[in-house]
Design a protein around this motif. Sequence first.
Motif, mmCIF file in Angstrom:
data_model
loop_
_atom_site.group_PDB
_atom_site.id
_atom_site.type_symbol
_atom_site.label_atom_id
_atom_site.label_comp_id
_atom_site.label_asym_id
_atom_site.label_seq_id
_atom_site.Cartn_x
_atom_site.Cartn_y
_atom_site.Cartn_z
ATOM 1 N N ILE A 513 0.862 -1.186 0.000
ATOM 2 C CA ILE A 513 0.000 0.000 0.000
ATOM 3 C C ILE A 513 0.892 1.228 0.000
ATOM 4 C CG2 ILE A 513 -1.784 1.250 1.266
ATOM 5 C CD1 ILE A 513 -2.675 -1.445 2.386
ATOM 6 N N ARG A 514 0.545 2.172 -0.835
ATOM 7 C CA ARG A 514 1.352 3.391 -0.939
ATOM 8 C C ARG A 514 1.057 4.287 0.253
ATOM 9 N NH1 ARG A 514 0.193 3.926 -7.145
ATOM 10 N NH2 ARG A 514 2.074 2.993 -7.968
ATOM 11 N N LYS B 30 -8.945 3.288 -7.826
ATOM 12 C CA LYS B 30 -8.452 3.496 -6.467
ATOM 13 C C LYS B 30 -7.353 2.486 -6.151
ATOM 14 C CE LYS B 30 -9.904 3.860 -1.713
ATOM 15 N NZ LYS B 30 -10.902 3.527 -0.685
ATOM 16 N N ILE B 31 -7.544 1.243 -6.607
ATOM 17 C CA ILE B 31 -6.523 0.222 -6.372
ATOM 18 C C ILE B 31 -5.233 0.615 -7.095
ATOM 19 C CG2 ILE B 31 -5.897 -2.191 -6.737
ATOM 20 C CD1 ILE B 31 -8.878 -2.878 -6.560
ATOM 21 N N ALA B 32 -5.379 1.120 -8.326
ATOM 22 C CA ALA B 32 -4.185 1.501 -9.099
ATOM 23 C C ALA B 32 -3.478 2.690 -8.466
ATOM 24 C CB ALA B 32 -4.591 1.827 -10.534
ATOM 25 N N LEU B 33 -4.276 3.562 -7.823
ATOM 26 C CA LEU B 33 -3.667 4.761 -7.224
ATOM 27 C C LEU B 33 -3.018 4.434 -5.891
ATOM 28 C CD1 LEU B 33 -3.345 7.860 -7.309
ATOM 29 C CD2 LEU B 33 -5.516 8.011 -6.097
ATOM 30 N N LEU B 84 -3.938 -11.204 -0.518
ATOM 31 C CA LEU B 84 -4.455 -10.229 -1.475
ATOM 32 C C LEU B 84 -5.776 -9.641 -0.977
ATOM 33 C CD1 LEU B 84 -3.860 -9.128 -4.346
ATOM 34 C CD2 LEU B 84 -5.458 -10.814 -5.164
ATOM 35 N N ALA B 85 -6.636 -10.518 -0.470
ATOM 36 C CA ALA B 85 -7.910 -10.031 0.060
ATOM 37 C C ALA B 85 -7.671 -9.087 1.227
ATOM 38 C CB ALA B 85 -8.773 -11.219 0.484
ATOM 39 N N ARG B 86 -6.688 -9.412 2.046
ATOM 40 C CA ARG B 86 -6.374 -8.539 3.184
ATOM 41 C C ARG B 86 -5.852 -7.197 2.708
ATOM 42 N NH1 ARG B 86 -5.108 -9.900 8.430
ATOM 43 N NH2 ARG B 86 -4.892 -8.003 9.645
ATOM 44 N N CYS B 87 -5.090 -7.228 1.659
ATOM 45 C CA CYS B 87 -4.547 -5.994 1.096
ATOM 46 C C CYS B 87 -5.678 -5.117 0.573
ATOM 47 C CB CYS B 87 -3.581 -6.354 -0.029
ATOM 48 S SG CYS B 87 -2.752 -4.967 -0.769
ATOM 49 N N LEU B 88 -6.641 -5.723 -0.103
ATOM 50 C CA LEU B 88 -7.785 -4.954 -0.605
ATOM 51 C C LEU B 88 -8.608 -4.419 0.553
ATOM 52 C CD1 LEU B 88 -8.916 -7.262 -3.553
ATOM 53 C CD2 LEU B 88 -7.738 -5.074 -3.721
ATOM 54 N N GLN B 89 -8.661 -5.170 1.623
ATOM 55 C CA GLN B 89 -9.384 -4.716 2.805
ATOM 56 C C GLN B 89 -8.706 -3.478 3.388
ATOM 57 O OE1 GLN B 89 -9.457 -7.470 6.165
ATOM 58 N NE2 GLN B 89 -11.662 -7.685 5.830
ATOM 59 N N GLY B 92 -9.555 -0.239 1.890
ATOM 60 C CA GLY B 92 -10.835 0.357 2.235
ATOM 61 C C GLY B 92 -12.048 -0.349 1.662
ATOM 62 N N PHE B 93 -11.866 -1.493 1.030
ATOM 63 C CA PHE B 93 -13.013 -2.202 0.466
ATOM 64 C C PHE B 93 -13.531 -3.226 1.472
ATOM 65 C CE2 PHE B 93 -12.556 -0.368 -3.614
ATOM 66 C CZ PHE B 93 -11.208 -0.260 -3.864
#
Lengths: 540, 186
Positions: A513-514, B30-33, B84-89, B92-93
Amino acid sequence: MAAAQSCPECGSSNIIDDSHHSQAQLVCVDCGSVVSEGLLTTTLSEEQYHMTSHSSQHSRYSERSVLGKQLYRNQNRSESGAYSERTDKEPCRNQIRGLQRVSTLCHILRFPPGVEDSSRSLFERAYRHPAFLGVSLERKEVLAGCCVLLVGRQYSWPVTMGTISSLLQANPGLMAGVYLELVEKLGVEAPPTTITQLVRSHCSSFQLSTASVPDQFSECLSKLVDRASNLVELAGEAWIVTGRHPVPILTAAVYLSWLSLRPVAPRLATSLSRFCKLAGVPLPLPAHKRLAELQDALCKLGKELPWLRGVKLDRKVVAKHAGDILKHRAVLLRRAMESQGGEEVEDSEQAPQRTLGVAEQAACVTAHSGASLSLVGSVTQCAGCEDKELEGAAAAALNTGGNEKGGSAQGSLSSPAGGSVVQCSSAEGSVKPAAMVPVKGTINSAQDLVETEGPGNCGTLPLPAGGKRRRPVFLPPCIVNPPKRRQRDEEESRGREVTGDEEISDSEIEQYIRTPDEMRQFAETQSRLDECRAEVSRGT
Amino acid sequence: MEPDNDVALDIIITNVVCVFRTRCHLNLRKIALEGSNVIYKRDFGKVLMKLRKPKITASIWSSGKIICAGATSEEEAKLGARRLARCLQKLGFKVKFTEFKVVNVLAVCTMPFQIRLPEFTKSNRPLASYEPELHPAALYRIKDIKATLQVFSTGSITVTAPNVQFIATAVEQTYPLVFECRKIHI
């Protein structure tokens, strides 16, 4: 051609057929008025003529035309909306064209009449198959070539897929797909063409007669075929043929044969590309590599010729001695194994880390069964085999580029990850239990495969003559130049136990995460890039 | 060497492909940013995200479907998918890790002998097909376990199946067939 009609405007009977762009019209010559238009055929009477017994039986009309609707009113459509599933209906235009294409291909390839008839019947059968009913026109065109290829293979006619696709000017990928589908859907068996079958047909395409080229470059076809066949057999033993396209190998073999049959200075000065231009044959790109590989194989064997010992044999010179090398290749191969193949190995337990070839195991089995080892140099040809079998051209498949460990007589495998070692059983002796090192990502063979038993201490096996085990002279390219594999950490290679349900800490995720600063910088950079692109597009 | 004797072969899993769903819509921009190691494929409507441990590549769609590839075991694939799911969490998703399934496993196995491919194809039609002009390996399909094997003349076999157990079954079933067609050198 116009029927007897009169112009409604001026009453003249001078009416002709004329077409306005693609629309057929009946026009009065005297006043220019259009009498009738919009018919797909010129006149109804002409259509009626075609319906009589004088007409061609292959005529067919569009179902949307007035006449077509009259003719085919009582025909039942299939569920797919096609008429073509009826066996008694006349063939459609595309099918007729396809059959003509099949015949043309057969004539070009000089198929005998029986083969041509088989091709035509196969095409008719394939065309009516549901798998090829609603396909594009391009696929139907390629289907004709595939049928010719399939039947040619059934009759052992030396024709390649590349030849057919170039004749049809079709996409090779599309041709491959249609061919595989044809074989699968129709359940037709067709043995693939071996490279030895292609030698004669490929040689005959080279224009090397005295009428085409100067005397010093001309060559007799039969001699060329014989020499090229021997070279192709050597290429098969030297792992040059396996997995490669046959045409570049054949081109390289013919060139080497041509050089070696009369190694005079003008010929030796002729390069491969110039030779192909001279002979009127296209030069495939990989031919240079295949030529180098063939020359290296000849050099390896040529070093063993007694009258060439001490002579520096390289790619440029080896063509002169190719005849002698090919004549005595069996003996040369055996000598090469003895001299170039590696150190003697007497006991597997004390053996240095070395991979054993299958040749040795086969030699053990053969010796045990009483076969003479003096036949080691003999060549065995199996029907339908791509390569001829020769001692020494063996089992480098064991050497996967990983660690090598001496094992039982039958050879050992090591994984590229550098972990487990497995021993295979043989016909005699007993195998020591495999020293399995758990490797990450590997299956524990003790779980998945049945227990090992049986033979194997090498000391109990009868050794080949002289007690020597030799490394094969020729190895597959994937063994000689193994692909670079990703080096994993030692910890990973030892196989950490991963269950998939471990806890995931926040610190592991933060690296993906950035930070807010990075996000801001990224957004600014992105906007600047977009502005630059917009300026460039405005400027152009 | 008799085919009835049992042998132990080393089968190396090179790739495991799995899928799972997040049960929520994902904002790819948002994921790309906000994500690092991310490639936004706008034309294909997906985002590629690469993880280091385990080394996997994930394709993320805005519908919440995610495909992970590159793991070397089923457990590793599950761990990577959960990371990966944790990272998306963390981004903020409202992610839920659901419908996880291993869809494809690719493994490589090397036989201790060479194989005569024309003979192998002839004796195993129609399941086996060999077109040297198209591909150097013979293709052998086992329908009941949905396994596809590419048999090379060097003895190397590449197996593709829905899971690891089927891979082992496929190798077990194929070994006697290739053993009969091995190259014997006199």
